[in-house]
Design a protein around this motif. Structure first.
Motif, mmCIF file in Angstrom:
data_model
loop_
_atom_site.group_PDB
_atom_site.id
_atom_site.type_symbol
_atom_site.label_atom_id
_atom_site.label_comp_id
_atom_site.label_asym_id
_atom_site.label_seq_id
_atom_site.Cartn_x
_atom_site.Cartn_y
_atom_site.Cartn_z
ATOM 1 N N VAL A 1 0.962 -1.187 0.037
ATOM 2 C CA VAL A 1 -0.036 -0.146 -0.027
ATOM 3 C C VAL A 1 0.813 1.213 -0.057
ATOM 4 C CG1 VAL A 1 -1.752 1.252 1.198
ATOM 5 C CG2 VAL A 1 -1.781 -1.138 1.206
ATOM 6 N N ARG B 1 -3.543 5.395 -4.232
ATOM 7 C CA ARG B 1 -3.753 4.676 -3.158
ATOM 8 C C ARG B 1 -5.299 4.009 -3.100
ATOM 9 N NH1 ARG B 1 -6.824 6.392 1.086
ATOM 10 N NH2 ARG B 1 -7.121 8.792 1.540
ATOM 11 N N PRO B 2 -5.416 2.758 -2.497
ATOM 12 C CA PRO B 2 -6.835 2.248 -2.298
ATOM 13 C C PRO B 2 -7.597 2.928 -1.104
ATOM 14 C CG PRO B 2 -5.167 0.786 -1.430
ATOM 15 C CD PRO B 2 -4.382 1.855 -2.199
ATOM 16 N N LEU C 1 -9.561 -1.668 2.273
ATOM 17 C CA LEU C 1 -8.761 -3.136 2.062
ATOM 18 C C LEU C 1 -9.593 -4.075 2.327
ATOM 19 C CD1 LEU C 1 -5.117 -2.508 3.150
ATOM 20 C CD2 LEU C 1 -5.815 -2.545 1.022
ATOM 21 N N ARG D 1 -6.776 -7.688 -0.298
ATOM 22 C CA ARG D 1 -6.998 -7.377 -1.580
ATOM 23 C C ARG D 1 -7.567 -5.708 -1.309
ATOM 24 N NH1 ARG D 1 -7.141 -10.805 -5.982
ATOM 25 N NH2 ARG D 1 -7.126 -13.314 -5.054
ATOM 26 N N ASP D 2 -7.381 -5.063 -2.667
ATOM 27 C CA ASP D 2 -8.037 -3.590 -2.374
ATOM 28 C C ASP D 2 -9.545 -3.724 -2.870
ATOM 29 O OD1 ASP D 2 -7.909 -3.634 -5.291
ATOM 30 O OD2 ASP D 2 -5.931 -2.618 -5.353
ATOM 31 N N ARG E 1 -2.828 -7.375 -2.409
ATOM 32 C CA ARG E 1 -1.765 -6.630 -1.811
ATOM 33 C C ARG E 1 -0.849 -7.408 -0.805
ATOM 34 N NH1 ARG E 1 -1.948 -1.134 -3.513
ATOM 35 N NH2 ARG E 1 -3.918 -1.009 -4.785
#
Length: 741
Positions: free
Chosen positions: A534, A540-541, A544, A562-563, A569
């Motif tokens: 990250v 950026r997501p 999460l 995962r995002d 991730r």
């Protein structure tokens, strides 16, 4: 499908909030006819007046029992929840500001904690909302708590100022805020009323008090102090049952086991009372016994009337048990348990001159503080006592008020069979002499600030067993906004761009298992991989999604992150089990803090002030040994921590790998994988420890090594095996830029 029960102004706002989220909502205290499952049961526990409040507690318990099977049926493939809502003070009734008149509903936390133990597949939470919070805000908070990822947390308050309150036992009272000094210790001129005090551990306690202070005691109990029957005269205790059976036969009655036991128990009880009185008088204390049922207000008032002008304190030790699982509880048994503890205290205090009462010590139990299998009603009664104590203290701050949450005594209600069970589970019983000493200490100046205290092991008598996870795994969502804004993350920036530390990701995995399977103790994190990681840049997501899957019923959990778009991730396998065997590092350099560290200024490390914990170089050889010490500010208010694990302190292990690569290869690297993280003991915040990098092998892409954190004398705290770290173009320049900023 949700079922909302209870009363009060929040019932409709909560129902509306659920419907807006797509829920089908029914109201009432019974599931809809023909319902095969329920996903949510909410009870708004509000009532005015003592009897109505006791009835509300009873009805909440019975509701939990009726709906538990329907909730458990739903829990196989989704979250199923039992939630209670009160409006005491927003602090679970523990501030005392709700007042004595509203303390009793706070006992509902004892039910919720017990249900969490008996029905581990359910999400159980007691929610207390400050009366000042608007209904709309209450609905928002309710939904947030309903979807909270922390399944192990069972009681939460939301105060008027927005503070979120939970409860954990502290080691000691905070000396910086002791409150009022409280009353002086009682003496020979004091008279204390003691309920349930002529027998058992309460009798042992007041005998210790009498020996220390010569305090006069007025003992209340249900057993009439009758003359010993002729058939029992001169018969030792172990022969009473045979003598009782013979007496029944002589009189022409059938000597059933129940009748024999009742006759023998009555004689034993009277003998114990007489023995207690004799011991008290021998200690130099005035002592009198009154046979009265404390749940009968008129009888208590009449019995205490001749003594009212002299009574200066109350020790409330009376209590009864009616053990049984929540789903099997009967209304009459619940009423009897609640009445003895709560109506009994109300009646005794109501019969006395409140202006003269300077000491109030209540016998509560860890069965309430932690919850206890089979004792939901007893847990409610004792949790209500704790709130009552807080309210009394707030109303009369110079009165000594303490609710003592006792663990199991070696004696009292603990039978030999129970004692054996506790021993097998590692639960330490309180020796009688130790418990008596603590009780007597409660009347000292040093303990004047105690209001609610736990005595004995700081652990529940019965633990919550981890519930099996859904077949497809449990998915937890984490919003990254608070993390992105955290100052510690700003100090973990590569090339000016903040990056989530790999150790924070490990903490997130540990926390996910802790939330998905409360009570699970993870000792090893294996095959940890950073896929994308990250990076807190423009791409950026926002969230999460962490999926926790149990491996074929084994104590192993596959955890993947995962995002929101499904991009991997992080990933690891977490293994639970008993504590790892102790280990030591030998051959550590002796002496002080080592040579000064240049690594945060010369581009070796990119870390900002909050993460600069390597303090000295003890050995710069192939086996690198560094000194370390760092405070733990946490990340996003502890969002990435887990029990016994700090991502901030653990980051120092990976920093040590970066130091090795610069010292021995002259290059900057970043970790990409860890074969195994062994968790033996927490790293010490603010205290010195050592970092050892060894077993280094050079690979085609970088290095692989082991790094160990240990105490200065070599006791291993945490170890990372097969740490892989690789260089990348431009990384050294980014590190150098960070060190200059």
């Amino acid at each position: 499908m949700a079922l909302l029960a209870g009363s009060g102004e929040l019932l409709e706002p909560l129902a509306g909030a659920l419907r807006a989220r797509g829920w089908t909502v029914h109201t009432g205290r019974e599931a809809p006819e023909g319902a095969e499952r329920l996903d949510l049961v909410v009870d708004c526990v509000e009532a005015d007046g003592h009897e109505a409040q006791l009835a509300a507690l009873r009805e909440t318990l019975l509701l939990a029992g009726r709906t538990q099977p329907l909730l458990e049926r739903a829990a196989g493939d989704t979250r199923a929840a039992f939630v209670t809502v009160t409006r005491l003070d927003g602090r679970l009734g523990l501030s005392g500001t709700a007042g004595v008149e509203r303390a009793v509903p706070g006992g509902v936390t004892g039910l919720v904690k017990t249900l969490a133990i008996e029905a581990p597949a359910l999400f159980c939470r007691a929610l207390d909302l400050a009366p000042e919070l608007p209904a709309g805000r209450c609905a928002e908070v309710f939904l947030a708590e309903l979807y909270d990822a922390e399944r192990a947390l069972t009681e939460v308050g939301h105060a008027a100022d927005g503070t979120r309150v939970t409860v954990t036992p502290a080691d000691e009272v905070d000396p910086s805020s002791p409150g009022e000094p409280g009353a002086a210790a009682p003496g020979a001129d004091d008279l204390l009323v003691v309920t349930g005090g002529a027998r058992g551990v309460t009798a042992s306690c007041v005998l210790g008090l009498a020996r220390q202070h010569r305090t006069s005691l007025l003992l209340l109990g249900r057993t009439p102090l009758t003359a010993e029957p002729g058939w029992a005269s001169g018969v030792a205790e172990d022969g009473l049952r045979a003598a009782a059976a013979a007496e029944l036969k002589r009189s022409g009655a059938k000597p059933s086991p129940r009748a024999v036991e009742a006759m023998a128990r009555e004689v034993t009880g009277v003998r114990e009372i007489r023995g207690t009185l004799a011991d008290l008088r021998a200690a130099g204390a005035g002592a009198e016994y009154l046979a009265v049922d404390v749940s009968d207000a008129d009888a208590v008032r009449e019995a205490l009337a001749p003594h009212r002008a002299r009574v200066t304190g109350v020790v409330h030790g009376a209590g009864v048990l009616a053990d049984g699982l929540v789903r099997d509880k009967k209304a009459g048994d619940v009423d009897r348990v609640l009445a003895t503890k709560l109506t009994g205290l109300r009646n005794v205090l109501g019969a006395l001159d409140g202006e003269r009462v300077r000491h109030v010590v209540l016998f509560s139990s860890v069965a309430g503080f932690f919850g206890n299998r089979g004792q939901s009603d007893y847990a409610m009664a004792n949790e209500a006592l704790n709130r009552w104590a807080c309210a009394l203290r707030a109303r009369a701050p110079r009165t000594r008020v303490t609710s003592v949450n006792w663990g199991a005594w070696a004696g009292g209600m603990v039978t030999p069979a129970l004692e054996k069970m506790f021993a097998e589970r590692g639960v330490t019983l309180i020796p009688v002499e130790e418990g008596v000493r603590y009780f007597v200490e409660q009347f000292s100046a040093e303990r004047a600030a105690d209001t609610v205290c736990v005595v004995g092991p700081r652990s529940p008598l019965s633990a919550r067993e981890p519930a099996p996870l859904p077949a497809g795994g449990l998915v937890l969502r984490r919003d990254l906004a608070a993390t992105a804004a955290d100052p510690v993350i700003a100090d973990h920036a590569v090339g000016g761009v903040p990056v989530l530390p790999a150790t924070a990701a490990v903490g997130g995995l540990l926390g996910a298992v802790h939330r998905a399977a409360p009570g699970t103790r993870v000792t090893s994190v294996r095959q940890f991989q950073v896929h994308k990681g990250v990076v807190f840049d423009d791409a950026r997501p926002d969230v999460l999604e962490t999926t926790v899957r149990q491996v074929d019923g084994a104590p192993e959990y596959e955890v993947s992150v995962r995002d929101g778009s499904g991009r991997p991730r992080y990933r690891a396998l977490l293994v639970a089990g008993p504590a790892l065997a102790a280990a030591r590092v030998t051959g550590l350099p002796q002496g002080g803090g080592g040579a000064p560290v240049p690594y945060y200024e010369d581009g070796t490390l990119f870390h900002g002030p909050a993460l600069r914990g390597i303090t000295g170089v003890l050995d710069a050889g192939r086996r690198l040994v560094l000194a370390a010490r760092l405070a733990d500010p946490g990340i996003a208010r502890g969002a990435w921590q887990a029990p016994g694990y700090s991502p901030v302190l653990s980051d120092l292990l990976l920093q040590a790998v970066l130091v090795w690569a610069r010292v021995h290869r002259g290059e900057a690297v970043l970790p990409t994988a860890v074969g195994e993280v062994e968790l033996l003991a927490p790293l010490p915040a603010g205290e010195p420890f050592r970092l050892v990098v060894d077993a280094v092998s050079e690979t085609a892409s970088g290095i692989r090594c082991t790094v160990t954190a240990c105490t200065p004398d070599g006791r291993v705290l945490q170890r990372m095996r097969e740490v892989e770290a690789v260089p990348s173009p431009g990384l050294a320049a980014k590190f150098a830029a960070a060190s200059r900023s």
